[in-house]
Each structure stands twice: as structure tokens, then as C-alpha cells.
Design an enzyme around this catalytic site. Structure first.
Site, mmCIF file in Angstrom:
data_model
loop_
_atom_site.group_PDB
_atom_site.id
_atom_site.type_symbol
_atom_site.label_atom_id
_atom_site.label_comp_id
_atom_site.label_asym_id
_atom_site.label_seq_id
_atom_site.Cartn_x
_atom_site.Cartn_y
_atom_site.Cartn_z
ATOM 1 N N HIS A 324 -11.610 11.191 0.113
ATOM 2 C CA HIS A 324 -10.298 10.560 0.106
ATOM 3 C C HIS A 324 -9.712 10.392 -1.418
ATOM 4 C CE1 HIS A 324 -11.253 8.650 4.100
ATOM 5 N NE2 HIS A 324 -10.877 10.052 4.288
ATOM 6 N N ASN A 325 -10.565 10.005 -2.175
ATOM 7 C CA ASN A 325 -10.147 9.865 -3.508
ATOM 8 C C ASN A 325 -10.754 10.789 -4.452
ATOM 9 O OD1 ASN A 325 -9.064 7.573 -2.517
ATOM 10 N ND2 ASN A 325 -10.880 6.118 -2.869
ATOM 11 N N GLY A 374 -10.863 4.408 11.610
ATOM 12 C CA GLY A 374 -10.014 3.358 12.073
ATOM 13 C C GLY A 374 -11.259 2.136 11.489
ATOM 14 N N HIS A 399 -5.271 9.474 5.617
ATOM 15 C CA HIS A 399 -6.703 9.086 5.568
ATOM 16 C C HIS A 399 -7.098 8.055 6.658
ATOM 17 C CE1 HIS A 399 -6.194 5.571 3.202
ATOM 18 N NE2 HIS A 399 -7.354 5.754 2.703
ATOM 19 N N GLY A 400 -6.114 7.109 7.062
ATOM 20 C CA GLY A 400 -6.714 5.965 7.701
ATOM 21 C C GLY A 400 -5.272 5.150 8.020
#
Lengths: 476, 149
Positions: A324-325, A374, A399-400
């Protein structure tokens, strides 16, 4: 966020026209409701990112965007080194390459039910989680260097997992051009006992059931069917990544003036890609990506050991692993020309469409799996990257869910033990070393992940394939 | 380095958390800049656990230097985060001395005991978001920033 600040360009696409020092427009992909729920700071941060040197096309925000530091979380921006483009430590974040991987078990829910309790206990005891936990893999100086250079490939070489796992990890499990020598001794010391640990906060390990398949054709390619049991692992580069973020944020802040970069916000600290600091950071950040890939690979091995003890018929093959990063070098078509760009995704997932050469051959017909996490009681999702996404936001998606309330508020509203009991009545077993941590991460403290995923689909960033619901959750 | 716990009390101040959408803000307040920095340290501990549950049994020395007060606050909190992570410790008492833009401090605490301390979340790093070190109208020093958790 005030809708009047934005120009609507489609059902779920909103533009911010360049003004002041903005070099490109801002683009937010979200439903009207999600926009209403976004903090004004997201608007401010999207526009601030648009002022950075060498930014190309637009400063993007995904449907789950929320107030970060410098870049919004859910922010995507690409920079051209030939146009004086920059790399930003804040545009990657502290938890470098935090991500999610999904394992198929080859089991169905009925196989799990009789052993759910011992499985939860075994996972909790085998996989270190939470503040102060230590991993079972201690790295000396030599092995630390090898891990930072080799990522998941190093881990597989050490016996943590199988060679075929590497095919289903971004970068084939090893980020090229990592420079372990650019990683400080402080960062290495922070990591030496943290390999194979989950961490805390929103990180978790979940045993999940496939509750619904939305796209049977893609589901078949991904190998997921309704009723299947899968395992999700959500964690990152641990203390090493945090320390690299800390150190380079400071060095970018203190050298910005020297590079003639006017920062609207110190948190946007960045350095030209072709500068000494920029290159040093890229080498260290890539080493941190390898650290995260190795970390998730070791945890995968520990999960397989647990299943081998309790459910030996489980296969535990890797569906995919996403980060994600990150800041990655990618080629994208800009004004009809294939251009080499440094794409920052902070709290955003790569979501390449079908036929992309970076995808494993077995997935190339449908596109990249996009794994959306989640929190304990809420669903997770498997999506697939789209053809359109490549043109919309460099092949990126959400991403969430993001938090809807502060940790303090969550603590006032819930007790950890009550959350555990309530989830147990729904058939979800929670294991965590910290009841306070459970309260702070209560499902009700997060936005509705389903709404975020639907918005990503409506905007053509990524398409829904399956919804996953938790059976067992180990939280840090 | 490990030293004996001194018996002297630190000057009284206060701390609080302030909300941030994804993370958490720490704020230390006191009649001196030093006290505000000490209280910010306490606020950092409170992100993780109840500070009163941490015995100030072992001392750790910390030194930082930065070009201005704000960067010094970030460095101070990041130094604490580093010591917590590498020593597996939590801190509940702080003594800070500031001289121009250098900081010399002692932090007292103990090793984490997961059952007793119930640490909620680890601090990853102090950020430049909502960062400020300033005096309010009453002359009280306020030192604050958002911490990534």
C-alpha cells in the site's frame, strides 16, 4: 468536504482546477456521500501535492482518502525525473510497503468449524503480534543485509515458503535496486528482532470465508469460490520502515530549501529524484519494501506450520501480495508517449489491468488482484484491476476503509472484552494481547468498506470479485 | 545507559491527546518549554498504555539536536519511540533540559509487560502534522504534533 469546492466530471469523479501554485489539477474518485464524509484536509492535501515539482497529469485521491500527513492517505501522484520530479518520504509514509497477502487454503468453512478454537489459539501463539512482541528470526548484520537486498526471495531461500510463492508477489518478491547500505544502523537495530511479527494497530491475520463471489469468471482464475476458506495477512516493514520514514522525512525537510523546493507543508518534504538525498531515500525505501515482503513471507510460513499441525489437508497457496505505501518506477502513457514515472501510492493499491507484463502469466488475462482489508467484524474484498484504471490513476485503487472515529472516541464507546464477546456471537473469534487495542480497532470505528469498494468499482478503478468475512482474527 | 531513579519530582504540567483522522495527536503543556516537552513524552506513552501503570524503575539518557524547537520536539518524540522499540520499554517520567536547539533528557520507565500494560498500539513515528511549540496568551508552553500509529 464541501462539494462546491469541486467540479463533477462523472458520477464518481471530482476535479479541483489548478489555482495558485498548483501545477496540475486534483482528482478525487468517490461517491457524493464519501466526499461529504471526507475531511476538508483531504482537499488541502490533494491541492498541496499538486504543487510539487515534476508532478504529471494530476494529484489523485482514492475513494477511501482521508487526512494523512503531507499526502492524503489514499493519495496517488507520479513524478517525472526529467521534469525535475521529486520523491517524497511523506508520499510513501512511515509504514513502507504495508500490505495484504491472501492465501487460499483449499478448505471450505465446514472443514474449519470443528477446529476453529484450537486454530485461533495456535495462530495467536505462533505468530508474534502486538507492541513489544519479538519475532523468532534474529538477523545478524550479514543476514540483515541479505534480507534487505532479497526480500521474499531471501525468505524462501532460507526455507520460509515455496519458490512458487514468488510469482504471486509484486516485484516477484524482490524489489530491484534496494540499497541496504542506505539503511541506517538505527533502522537495522529496530528490525533485528521484528522479522515475522504482525505489529499492532490495524494490522491483523485473519482466517476468512468467501461469503460472496461477484465475478465467477475472475474468481475461477483467482481460485476462489463461495464457501472457501482463505487467510489474509496485513502487515508491513515494521520498525525498519518506520525508522527510514522518520530519518528521511527529516533530511528532506532540512534540504528542501537547498533544492529550491517551496513546501506548502513541511510534511510534504521531498527531494529531487536525481538528487543525492532522493537517490539515498529510494535505495533505503526499496530495502524497506523487501523487508515487508520478507516479513509477510515469514508469517506465511508460520501460518502454514500451524495449518499443517491442525488441518494437514490444507494447501495454503498464495493468491497474491499487494503493498500500500510505495514509490515505484513504472511506465505509463502520457500524451501518447510511454514515460518513466515515479508513482507514489500512499494508502493506495496498485491495480494493473489485464495484459500488463508485470502480472504473472496465469493472471494476465483478467488483471491484478487488489486486496482490500477490513477490520475484525467487517468484510474484506478481493477486486481486480481494470483496463480503464491505467488511464484513470496509473492503475491504482483504494486500500481499505479508513477510520470514522478517533481512537479516544472508540475507547469511550467500547470495551475490548465486549467487542470480543459480541463478535464471538457472530462466529468470529478474536485473539489479541491487548483489550485496549481491540476497543480502539472496533469495527464500528471504521467507515463502511463496502461503500468504498463500490465507489472504486463505479469509478472503474477496480472491479469487485469476492467478499470475505472473518472467522478468526489475530490482532496486534 | 541505566542509572538510579532520582527522587526529585518534575515540574507540574499536563498532557492531552487531540484527534486526527487516522492517527493521534499528542500535546504537552507547562509553564516552561522543558515541562511541555516532558508532558508531550507522557502523552506519547498514553497513546500506548496507561502511564500510571509504568514504573519509573530504569533511566535512559537521550540527547537530540535540531535547527528549531519544532524539529527538536519531533526528534525528542522519535528518540523516545526508538528507545521504546529497541529496549522493549515504556516510560512514565521525564526530565528535559533544553539549551538553544539541543536537548538532554532522562526518561525513566520499565520493560513492557504485555499482560499488565495492555499496550494498545505502537507509535511508528512523530510527524510534522499539527506540529507547534509555542506559548499561549497565559504564557503557558504548548508542544504538540501528530504521531503515526
Amino acid at each position: 468536504m464541501d462539494l462546491n469546492l469541486l467540479k463533477r466530471r462523472g458520477r464518481d469523479e471530482w476535479h479541483i482546477s489548478p489555482r495558485g501554485k498548483m501545477r496540475v489539477p486534483g482528482v478525487i474518485y468517490a461517491t457524493e456521500d464519501l466526499i461529504h464524509g471526507m475531511d476538508e484536509k483531504v482537499y488541502e492535501q490533494v491541492t498541496n501535492v499538486a504543487t510539487l515539482p515534476g508532478i504529471v497529469k494530476a494529484s489523485y485521491a482514492m475513494p477511501d482518502a482521508h487526512w494523512g500527513y503531507g499526502f492524503p492517505i489514499g493519495g496517488v501522484a507520479a513524478f517525472d525525473p526529467d521534469l525535475g520530479g521529486v520523491v517524497s518520504a511523506g508520499g510513501v509514509g512511515f509504514d513502507i510497503s504495508c500490505g495484504v497477502r491472501l492465501l487460499r487454503t483449499g478448505l471450505v468453512v465446514e472443514d474449519i468449524q470443528p477446529v476453529k478454537e484450537p486454530l485461533a489459539e495456535a495462530l495467536f501463539h505462533r505468530i508474534p503480534a502486538g507492541v513489544g512482541s519479538r519475532g523468532k528470526v534474529h538477523l545478524d548484520r550479514y543476514e540483515m543485509h541479505a534480507m534487505l537486498a532479497g526480500g521474499a526471495k531471501w525468505a524462501v531461500g532460507k526455507g520460509y515458503g515455496m519458490h512458487e510463492d514468488l510469482e504471486f508477489i509484486e516485484e516477484r518478491g524482490c524489489m530491484a535496486d534496494a540499497k541496504p547500505e542506505n539503511v541506517s544502523d538505527y533502522a537495522k537495530k529496530r528490525q533485528q528482532d521484528e522479522m515475522g511479527t504482525l505489529g499492532s494497530g490495524n494490522h491483523y491475520l485473519e482466517v476468512q470465508r468467501v461469503a460472496q463471489v461477484f465475478d465467477a469468471e475472475v474468481g475461477a482464475v483467482f481460485g476462489v469460490r463461495e464457501g472457501d476458506v482463505v487467510v489474509s495477512i496485513h502487515c508491513g516493514s515494521r520498525g525498519l520502515g518506520h525508522q527510514i520514514g522518520t530519518e528521511f522525512l527529516k533530511s528532506m525537510v532540512t534540504t528542501a530549501a537547498r533544492h529550491h523546493i517551496d513546501l506548502p507543508d513541511r510534511e510534504l518534504a521531498c527531494a529531487p529524484i536525481n538528487s543525492e538525498v532522493g537517490q539515498e531515500y529510494l535505495g533505503a525505501m526499496r530495502a524497506a519494501i523487501n523487508c515487508a515482503l520478507a516479513n509477510r513471507q515469514i508469517i506465511t510460513h508460520l501460518v502454514r506450520e500451524v495449518f499443517a499441525d491442525i488441518l494437514p489437508e490444507a494447501t495454503l497457496s498464495l493468491l497474491y501480495d499487494v503493498s500500500h505505501n510505495t514509490c515505484r518506477v513504472e511506465e505509463h502513457v502520457i500524451d501518447g508517449v510511454l514515460t518513466r514515472l515515479f508513482v507514489h501510492r500512499k494508502g493506495a493499491t496498485r491495480a494493473f489491468g489485464p495484459r500488463h507484463p508485470d502480472l504473472p502469466p496465469s493472471l494476465r488475462t483478467v488483471g491484478q488482484p487488489v486486496l482490500i482489508g477490513g477490520t475484525m467484524g467487517t468484510a474484506s474484498y478481493v477486486l481486480v484491476g481494470t483496463e480503464e484504471s491505467m488511464a484513470l490513476a496509473y492503475g491504482s485503487a483504494c486500500h481499505g476503509a479508513g477510520r470514522s472515529m478517533s481512537r479516544h472516541q472508540a475507547l469511550r464507546q467500547w470495551h475490548g472484552r465486549d467487542v470480543v464477546k459480541e463478535l464471538a456471537t457472530r462466529g468470529i473469534l478474536i485473539r489479541s494481547p491487548s483489550m485496549r487495542g481491540i476497543a480502539e480497532e472496533a469495527p464500528g470505528a471504521y467507515k463502511d468498506v463496502s461503500e468504498v469498494v463500490d465507489a472504486a468499482g463505479d469509478a472503474n478503478l477496480a472491479r469487485k470479485v469476492a467478499r470475505l468475512e472473518p472467522l478468526v482474527c489475530v490482532k496486534g | 545507559m541505566i542509572m538510579q531513579t532520582p527522587s526529585s519530582e518534575t515540574a507540574q504540567g499536563s498532557w492531552e491527546h487531540f484527534p486526527h483522522e487516522a492517527d493521534i495527536g499528542v500535546r504537552g503543556m507547562g509553564m516552561t518549554k522543558e515541562t511541555a516537552f516532558e508532558q508531550a513524552g507522557l502523552a506519547l506513552t498514553a497513546v500506548i498504555t496507561e502511564p500510571t501503570s509504568v514504573a519509573p524503575a530504569q533511566a535512559v539518557s537521550i540527547t537530540c539536536e535540531a535547527p528549531d524547537d519544532e524539529l527538536l520536539l519531533v526528534d525528542w518524540l522519535n528518540a523516545l519511540i526508538y528507545e521504546m522499540a529497541t529496549r522493549r520499554m515504556l516510560f512514565s517520567r521525564f526530565s528535559v533540559r533544553l539549551n538553544d536547539h539541543s536537548l538532554h533528557a532522562t526518561a525513566w520507565g520499565e520493560r513492557i509487560e504485555i499482560i499488565r500494560h495492555q499496550p494498545a498500539v505502537e507509535a511508528k513515528g512523530a510527524t510534522y502534522t499539527e506540529l507547534s511549540v509555542k506559548q499561549d496568551e497565559q504564557g503557558r508552553w504548548i508542544a504538540q504534533c501528530v504521531v503515526d500509529v
